[in-house]
Design an enzyme around this catalytic site. Structure first.
Site, mmCIF file in Angstrom:
data_model
loop_
_atom_site.group_PDB
_atom_site.id
_atom_site.type_symbol
_atom_site.label_atom_id
_atom_site.label_comp_id
_atom_site.label_asym_id
_atom_site.label_seq_id
_atom_site.Cartn_x
_atom_site.Cartn_y
_atom_site.Cartn_z
ATOM 1 N N ASP A 17 0.851 -1.176 0.000
ATOM 2 C CA ASP A 17 0.000 0.000 0.000
ATOM 3 C C ASP A 17 0.897 1.239 0.000
ATOM 4 O OD1 ASP A 17 -2.450 1.546 0.436
ATOM 5 O OD2 ASP A 17 -1.672 1.829 2.474
ATOM 6 N N ASP A 19 -0.345 5.124 0.913
ATOM 7 C CA ASP A 19 -0.652 6.103 1.959
ATOM 8 C C ASP A 19 -0.716 5.437 3.327
ATOM 9 O OD1 ASP A 19 -1.047 8.565 0.401
ATOM 10 O OD2 ASP A 19 -2.656 7.418 -0.541
ATOM 11 N N THR A 112 -2.538 0.539 -4.558
ATOM 12 C CA THR A 112 -2.998 1.727 -3.863
ATOM 13 C C THR A 112 -4.378 2.155 -4.325
ATOM 14 O OG1 THR A 112 -2.514 4.080 -3.466
ATOM 15 C CG2 THR A 112 -1.743 3.147 -5.550
ATOM 16 N N SER A 113 -5.114 2.791 -3.430
ATOM 17 C CA SER A 113 -6.415 3.355 -3.779
ATOM 18 C C SER A 113 -6.278 4.703 -4.473
ATOM 19 C CB SER A 113 -7.280 3.503 -2.520
ATOM 20 O OG SER A 113 -7.602 2.235 -1.994
ATOM 21 N N LYS A 144 -10.689 -1.377 -2.115
ATOM 22 C CA LYS A 144 -10.477 -2.054 -0.850
ATOM 23 C C LYS A 144 -11.650 -1.694 0.073
ATOM 24 C CE LYS A 144 -5.460 -1.368 -1.225
ATOM 25 N NZ LYS A 144 -4.292 -0.639 -0.680
ATOM 26 N N ASP A 169 -1.805 -0.208 6.207
ATOM 27 C CA ASP A 169 -1.998 0.572 7.441
ATOM 28 C C ASP A 169 -3.443 0.667 7.874
ATOM 29 O OD1 ASP A 169 -2.956 3.823 6.837
ATOM 30 O OD2 ASP A 169 -2.611 2.438 5.195
#
Length: 222
Positions: A17, A19, A112-113, A144, A169
């Protein structure tokens, strides 16, 4: 409960991931989402409890469940542009530069989003190397905690899900990694509550070793 350091994991590939895991972008995320929440008559503190880990449109659907999804998509496009233009306070998570150097040449992907533009902007602002293999928001049909992104990352690297370790995270991200059938390293204070296989506060306690059979050995020191 998550396993605490010291611990070790052995794997074939890493799915990362961005962020909160590699890049600390909390300042930007909180500024942008506080403004959005106020505009929509929501409590900013409550909104911030669900924003991490999801794509923006999915967060909006949680916070405004009766709103048409088309409006969430439109607001998400505006939010992505706003976040991409605001890099004030974006810094690497402690230990991330050394970690990214250590895994250069090893099988790994960014999942990643963020969309591609936002990922490039934040990794650049944090002076972190961008992985060649990455699954950004444009490349998945579901946010996600759906496991699609991690499954796609594993497939593009050529490994079975069970042969991958996820670094995450957020609650949504940890749920996605577990749903994909992968072990999860939780990074940072948010991750501790969501039962990752290993939890670390940052990446400074992590060492990476490539074994003679190509396996990746991860050691998390206390």
């Amino acid at each position: 409960m998550p396993a605490i350091t010291p611990a070790t994991l052995t794997t074939r590939a890493l799915l990362l991931d961005m962020d909160g895991t590699l890049v600390n972008s909390d300042a930007v995320v909180e500024r942008c989402w506080r403004r959005w929440a106020v505009r929509h008559g929501l409590d900013p503190e409550q909104a911030l409890k669900v924003v991490h880990g999801r794509q923006g449109y999915a967060t909006m659907a949680v916070l405004l469940p009766d709103r048409p999804m088309e409006q969430n998509y439109a607001d998400n496009r505006a939010m992505l542009a706003e976040e991409t233009a605001d890099l004030d306070g974006v810094v690497p998570v402690p230990g991330a530069p050394a970690f990214m150097d250590a895994i250069a040449g090893l099988p790994h992907a960014l999942v990643t989003s963020a969309d591609e533009a936002l990922a490039q902007a934040r990794m650049g602002a944090a002076a972190l190397r961008m992985p060649e293999t990455r699954v950004t928001a444009e490349r998945v049909g579901a946010s996600k905690p759906d496991p699609e992104g991690f499954l796609k990352g594993a497939a593009e690297l050529g490994f079975d899900p069970a042969d991958c370790v996820v670094f995450e995270d957020s609650e949504a991200g940890i749920q996605a990694g577990r749903a994909a059938g992968m072990r999860v390293v939780g990074v940072g204070p948010r991750a501790a509550a969501f039962a990752p296989d290993v939890h670390v506060m940052d990446l400074t306690t992590l060492t990476v070793e490539r074994l003679s059979d190509g396996m990746i050995h991860l050691t998390f020191s206390a």
